[in-house]
Design a protein around this motif. Sequence first.
Motif, PDB file in Angstrom:
ATOM      1  N   LEU A 127      -3.252   8.157 -13.518  1.00  9.39           N
ATOM      2  CA  LEU A 127      -2.390   8.450 -12.857  1.00  9.39           C
ATOM      3  C   LEU A 127      -2.683   7.898 -12.141  1.00  9.39           C
ATOM      4  O   LEU A 127      -3.403   7.505 -10.913  1.00  9.39           O
ATOM      5  CB  LEU A 127      -1.108  10.098 -12.100  1.00  9.39           C
ATOM      6  CG  LEU A 127      -0.601  10.910 -13.545  1.00  9.39           C
ATOM      7  CD1 LEU A 127       0.117  11.856 -13.227  1.00  9.39           C
ATOM      8  CD2 LEU A 127       0.267   9.882 -14.650  1.00  9.39           C
ATOM      9  N   ARG A 128      -1.915   6.721 -11.256  1.00  3.96           N
ATOM     10  CA  ARG A 128      -1.970   6.259  -9.632  1.00  3.96           C
ATOM     11  C   ARG A 128      -0.978   6.238  -9.328  1.00  3.96           C
ATOM     12  O   ARG A 128       0.414   5.905  -8.872  1.00  3.96           O
ATOM     13  CB  ARG A 128      -2.288   4.630 -10.356  1.00  3.96           C
ATOM     14  CG  ARG A 128      -2.372   3.622  -9.391  1.00  3.96           C
ATOM     15  CD  ARG A 128      -3.475   2.079 -10.495  1.00  3.96           C
ATOM     16  NE  ARG A 128      -4.582   2.591 -10.606  1.00  3.96           N
ATOM     17  CZ  ARG A 128      -4.975   1.265 -11.467  1.00  3.96           C
ATOM     18  NH1 ARG A 128      -3.719   0.589 -11.528  1.00  3.96           N
ATOM     19  NH2 ARG A 128      -6.603   1.665 -11.385  1.00  3.96           N
ATOM     20  N   ILE A 129      -1.636   6.737  -8.115  1.00  2.00           N
ATOM     21  CA  ILE A 129      -0.535   6.607  -6.500  1.00  2.00           C
ATOM     22  C   ILE A 129      -0.635   4.958  -6.419  1.00  2.00           C
ATOM     23  O   ILE A 129      -1.841   4.375  -6.011  1.00  2.00           O
ATOM     24  CB  ILE A 129      -0.990   7.814  -5.902  1.00  2.00           C
ATOM     25  CG1 ILE A 129      -0.997   8.851  -6.061  1.00  2.00           C
ATOM     26  CG2 ILE A 129       0.071   7.178  -4.269  1.00  2.00           C
ATOM     27  CD1 ILE A 129      -1.569  10.224  -5.311  1.00  2.00           C
ATOM     28  N   VAL A 130       0.117   4.615  -5.974  1.00  2.00           N
ATOM     29  CA  VAL A 130       0.594   2.671  -5.297  1.00  2.00           C
ATOM     30  C   VAL A 130       1.082   2.733  -4.515  1.00  2.00           C
ATOM     31  O   VAL A 130       0.978   2.135  -3.399  1.00  2.00           O
ATOM     32  CB  VAL A 130       0.987   2.635  -6.398  1.00  2.00           C
ATOM     33  CG1 VAL A 130       0.096   2.359  -7.381  1.00  2.00           C
ATOM     34  CG2 VAL A 130       2.464   2.181  -6.718  1.00  2.00           C
ATOM     35  N   ASP A 131       1.479   4.788  -3.715  1.00  3.16           N
ATOM     36  CA  ASP A 131       2.151   4.009  -2.177  1.00  3.16           C
ATOM     37  C   ASP A 131       2.592   5.617  -1.812  1.00  3.16           C
ATOM     38  O   ASP A 131       2.294   6.564  -2.529  1.00  3.16           O
ATOM     39  CB  ASP A 131       3.404   3.901  -2.451  1.00  3.16           C
ATOM     40  CG  ASP A 131       3.927   2.734  -1.030  1.00  3.16           C
ATOM     41  OD1 ASP A 131       3.277   3.537   0.131  1.00  3.16           O
ATOM     42  OD2 ASP A 131       5.061   2.359  -1.677  1.00  3.16           O
ATOM     43  N   SER A 132       1.938   5.960  -0.896  1.00  2.57           N
ATOM     44  CA  SER A 132       2.349   7.148   0.944  1.00  2.57           C
ATOM     45  C   SER A 132       2.887   6.904   1.619  1.00  2.57           C
ATOM     46  O   SER A 132       2.520   5.957   2.865  1.00  2.57           O
ATOM     47  CB  SER A 132       1.275   7.659   0.233  1.00  2.57           C
ATOM     48  OG  SER A 132       1.031   9.163   1.429  1.00  2.57           O
ATOM     49  N   ILE A 133       3.919   7.311   2.232  1.00  5.52           N
ATOM     50  CA  ILE A 133       5.109   7.130   2.940  1.00  5.52           C
ATOM     51  C   ILE A 133       5.206   8.063   3.526  1.00  5.52           C
ATOM     52  O   ILE A 133       5.495   9.341   3.084  1.00  5.52           O
ATOM     53  CB  ILE A 133       6.379   5.979   2.072  1.00  5.52           C
ATOM     54  CG1 ILE A 133       6.500   5.153   0.952  1.00  5.52           C
ATOM     55  CG2 ILE A 133       7.275   5.961   3.453  1.00  5.52           C
ATOM     56  CD1 ILE A 133       7.253   4.630  -0.033  1.00  5.52           C
ATOM     57  N   GLY A 134       4.710   7.937   4.992  1.00  4.76           N
ATOM     58  CA  GLY A 134       4.808   9.371   5.322  1.00  4.76           C
ATOM     59  C   GLY A 134       3.386   9.338   6.114  1.00  4.76           C
ATOM     60  O   GLY A 134       2.772   8.531   6.240  1.00  4.76           O
ATOM     61  N   SER A 135       3.449  10.980   6.350  1.00  2.00           N
ATOM     62  CA  SER A 135       2.807  10.949   7.052  1.00  2.00           C
ATOM     63  C   SER A 135       0.951  11.551   5.863  1.00  2.00           C
ATOM     64  O   SER A 135       1.498  11.584   4.358  1.00  2.00           O
ATOM     65  CB  SER A 135       2.317  13.128   7.547  1.00  2.00           C
ATOM     66  OG  SER A 135       1.294  13.071   7.546  1.00  2.00           O
ATOM     67  N   THR A 136      -0.043  11.176   5.312  1.00  2.00           N
ATOM     68  CA  THR A 136      -1.489  12.122   4.937  1.00  2.00           C
ATOM     69  C   THR A 136      -2.352  13.364   4.985  1.00  2.00           C
ATOM     70  O   THR A 136      -3.184  13.116   4.589  1.00  2.00           O
ATOM     71  CB  THR A 136      -2.066  10.797   4.858  1.00  2.00           C
ATOM     72  OG1 THR A 136      -2.901  10.075   5.999  1.00  2.00           O
ATOM     73  CG2 THR A 136      -1.658   9.608   4.666  1.00  2.00           C
ATOM     74  N   GLY A 137      -1.124  13.793   5.954  1.00  2.00           N
ATOM     75  CA  GLY A 137      -1.809  14.911   6.155  1.00  2.00           C
ATOM     76  C   GLY A 137      -1.743  15.922   4.805  1.00  2.00           C
ATOM     77  O   GLY A 137      -2.088  17.288   4.874  1.00  2.00           O
TER      78      GLY A 137
END
Length: 363
Positions: free
Chosen positions: A246-256
């Motif tokens: 699986l490949r996370i291609v975007d993280s929108i918001g906090s990286t907490g």
Amino acid sequence: MGAVRTRLAESRDRDALIEFIRDHWSARHVFVSDPDVFDWQYRQADGRINMMMAEDVAEDGHATVLGVLGFIPTGRFDPDLGDADILLALWKVREDIAPPGLGLRLLKAIQAQLKPRMIGAIGITDAVGPIYRALGYTLDRLSQAAIVNPAFKGRTRLAQGVPEAAFAKGAVDTTRSLCKLDPQRDSDVVAVLAGRCCPQKSWAYIRERYIDHPWYDYDLRFVLHDGRPEALLVWRSVEAEGARILRIVDSIGSTGWLPSGTALLRPVLTEAAAEYIDIMGCGLSAENLQAGGFISPEWCDGLILPNYFAPFEAKNIRIALSWKRFDGAAGADAMCLFRADSDQDRPNQPLPRRTAGSGQAAV
């Protein structure tokens, strides 16, 4: 040589641009073999093609393409976002007849005509790094890290050199959980999270870029922190050598959420029967990644997390990038660049189209 002019491309230029890519970049480029991918990346509903082009215009009016600089504004996927945030893509000038400095002229033309608040470029070469630095751009890279599925201990086909520590149980986090996005319910929540990012995104952007993607089937899930949405993660399944990741291609918001990576993502790996899930992003905290049980070639000697899957290449790839804000805002804390920004997550080979939002190839 006649007069050299630069201008934004239009629909009538499509064939000439694809021919330029074929003749001066690569005849095997996916834009040549499947022009629909070119259209998806660059062509807007209003007819503009998001390429700045330079032409040699002869006295009789005949124009010869000398160079192109492709760009992807977030407005490509939501017209309301306009040209405020721009990611550069294909950049090529003819080495045989183009005048010196033409490539830089194309970049300056984009800035002058579109007046963006931010320009970024992902996948830059070592040769152009000094040029960006001289223009005041920040140089950085996409950092890659992964959570490994312990069910594949000793038998990973895609990752190589996985350290023993990658299979450790990991800390429990009862404050965070994943929740699937519901397009009928969650548009307002997505809008709030996406509006805080640079590059700025929106619900319309998320729908057009991911939910209704012509070829890829993305999984979109919220990270809930004490029941409240903290981030939206976007990933897709990638297969090679008879195995899946699986490949996370975007993280929108906090990286907490990163220190809770193992607790959040191991169940997803079990569900998908995937070897690992990886993420590539700009400015990800190594400390938070390590706390979350992520492994990375940056701190694990001998570890290989392949980047190229079509075709598959069992090697690490360093993806350098640059960015600059023109609105005077403070820098890196507000900058969030991931694999799906720019052109790092699109087909490299012709694929069957899927039914929008269904996850199934169209018949």
